[in-house]
Design an enzyme around this catalytic site. Structure first.
Site, short mmCIF file in Angstrom:
data_model
loop_
_atom_site.label_atom_id
_atom_site.label_comp_id
_atom_site.label_asym_id
_atom_site.label_seq_id
_atom_site.Cartn_x
_atom_site.Cartn_y
_atom_site.Cartn_z
N VAL A 89 1.13 -0.91 -0.31
CA VAL A 89 0.35 0.11 0.03
C VAL A 89 0.85 1.38 -0.14
CG1 VAL A 89 -2.01 1.12 1.66
CG2 VAL A 89 -1.95 -1.16 1.01
N GLY A 106 4.71 4.54 3.43
CA GLY A 106 4.00 3.16 2.29
C GLY A 106 4.06 1.60 3.11
N LYS A 107 3.89 0.44 3.22
CA LYS A 107 3.84 -0.92 4.24
C LYS A 107 3.38 -1.63 2.69
CE LYS A 107 5.09 -1.99 7.86
NZ LYS A 107 6.11 -0.79 8.66
N GLY A 108 3.75 -2.85 3.03
CA GLY A 108 3.72 -4.12 1.85
C GLY A 108 3.79 -5.60 3.54
N ASP A 153 11.23 -5.32 8.19
CA ASP A 153 9.53 -5.61 8.96
C ASP A 153 9.90 -6.68 9.87
OD1 ASP A 153 7.49 -2.90 10.23
OD2 ASP A 153 6.41 -5.17 9.93
#
Ligand code: NAD
Length: 420
Positions: A63, A108-110, A149
């Site tokens: 995202v 952002g993050k995945g 992460d």
């Protein structure tokens, strides 16, 4: 899509925090909508051949909350509970975090829904490479830069760099951060998030007039962030009395030697069974008396069930979103806990990632001392800004931190106008 996102409890939490802060900032209806909703939500399927010869299909997400202030920046998580809504919430928090820290990035993050503990190195490599290749049209040093992460590490970043660089035909170090130093990673990056957490926790103790040498800390999570937070606090003279991870929790009033515990974890895979401490129920650990409580694992672990029982003076949110909205309210009403909100507390990671990206663009490498001293300067400035903004506006620390970040993004959106 908006309703779908709001069904996820973590996204709902991030949205509630945004709404409350937008009310305080008195944001216009238009800007409010443009700030709140993510710009790109990507879902990909990742088929890989497992070691047993079977093919399995995993689902992966990315995202990109907003690109208005620069490329999006944020981690990639491998965990069984990963969902689009959770990833979107984490991307939104990253957006405010980067703005609060005055970094030229959006959030952002995945994530990939998988259990890395049950997967071999070969399977993880295939998963990472295929995920990266599915993301190729949407990522780049000027559009989207990923980092480790939960469940991912510098090896994951090396594979991602390799896929991207092979495709580009030349080495592109700025595609990921948190990579090994030999691949142009930054000195100090591995320790940065935990170091920043400990640095701010120590500052908060000083604000509460508690001497570091007499202070105690309890930490949930003994991965990258939890380990380095524990190690740095131990270096400041703080006694680490309790630690938990996915295998269990341990407690010792005399203090736990962080390096010895790390050796035990290396040998056995978890903190459970460590000889020089007593086992304790993981839920009980969170409500033990201590000066600093550091949730450094998952979201939503401080809830309405345990918030009233917390016996800490400082709550240093190393994990993203560890405190639910209801628990937040209880903590605010109690008024005796010094909260270091997540977007400030764990910002050492993205700040050092920013340093890494800058070094990569310049093809230049700084020494560890230079990195950590630049990091401390930025963390101290953000901490002081949040505390004085909160006190001036009579706001809880969380709302103050969010307000500083959201205002920055809202101003940029206003200045750029709306295309077309
Ligand atoms: P990690 O995968 O290295 O470690 C996670 C730790 O949490 C492990 O020790 C694991 O055993 C433990 N854990 C998992 N489930 C648990 C449970 N139910 N109870 C207790 N412990 C549990 O991950 P990390 O990189 O240390 O990230 C931890 C948190 O910090 C995450 O919320 C992440 O989003 C946040 N964070 C990480 C970074 C970074 O630079 N790594 C930066 C900012 C924020």
């Amino acid at each position: 899509m908006k309703e779908h996102l709001l069904e996820n409890p973590v996204f709902r939490m991030a949205a509630d925090q945004f709404d409350r802060t937008a009310d305080f900032l008195n944001l216009s209806k238009d800007i409010r909508k443009r700030c709140k909703w993510p710009m790109r939500l990507l879902t990909v399927s990742i088929p890989i051949k497992l070691d047993n010869g079977e093919t399995e299909v995993f689902y992966g997400y990315r995202v990109q909350h907003q690109l208005s202030r620069g490329p999006v920046k944020g981690g990639l998580r491998f965990h069984p509970n990963v969902e689009l809504g959770e990833v979107a919430a984490l991307a939104m928090w990253m957006n405010w975090k980067c703005a609060l820290m005055e970094l030229p990035f959006g959030g952002g993050k995945g994530g990939v829904a998988c259990d890395p503990r049950d997967m071999s190195a070969a399977e993880l490599e295939k998963l990472t490479r295929r995920y990266t290749s599915e993301m190729l049209p949407f990522i780049g040093p000027e559009t989207d830069v990923m980092a480790p992460d939960m469940g991912t590490n510098e090896q994951t970043m090396s594979w991602m760099l390799d896929v991207y660089s092979t495709h580009a035909g030349h080495m592109v170090p700025g595609i990921v951060t948190g990579k090994p130093v030999k691949l142009m990673g930054s000195e100090g990056r591995t320790a940065a998030t935990g170091h920043g957490v400990a640095f701010l926790a120590a500052r908060a103790l000083t604000k509460c007039k508690i001497k570091h040498e007499t202070a105690t800390a309890v930490i949930q999570g003994f991965g990258n962030v939890g380990y380095y937070a524990a190690l740095t606090l131990e270096g400041f003279g703080v006694r680490i009395t309790g630690i938990s991870d996915v295998t269990g929790a341990i407690f010792s009033a005399e203090g736990i030697n962080v390096r010895k515990l790390a050796e035990h974890v290396e040998q056995t895979g978890g903190v459970k069974g460590y000889a020089n401490a007593e086992p304790i129920d993981p839920a009980e650990l969170l409500v033990q008396k201590c000066d600093v409580l550091i949730p450094a694992a998952l979201e939503r672990v401080i809830t309405e069930k345990n918030a009233a029982q917390l016996k800490c003076r400082v709550l240093a949110e190393a994990a993203n979103g560890p405190t639910t909205t209801k628990a937040d309210k209880i903590i605010e009403e109690r008024g005796d806990i010094f909260l270091i909100p997540d977007i400030l507390c764990n910002a050492g990671g993205v700040t050092c990632s920013y340093f890494e990206w800058v070094q990569n663009l310049q093809r230049f490498q700084w020494g560890e001392q230079e990195v950590l001293s630049k990091l401390d300067t930025k963390m101290a400035k953000a901490f002081d800004r949040v505390i004085s903004y909160a006190s001036y506006n009579k706001l809880p620390h969380r709302v103050a931190a969010l307000a500083l970040g959201i205002k920055e993004v809202a101003d940029v959106k206003e200045q750029r106008g709306l295309f077309p």
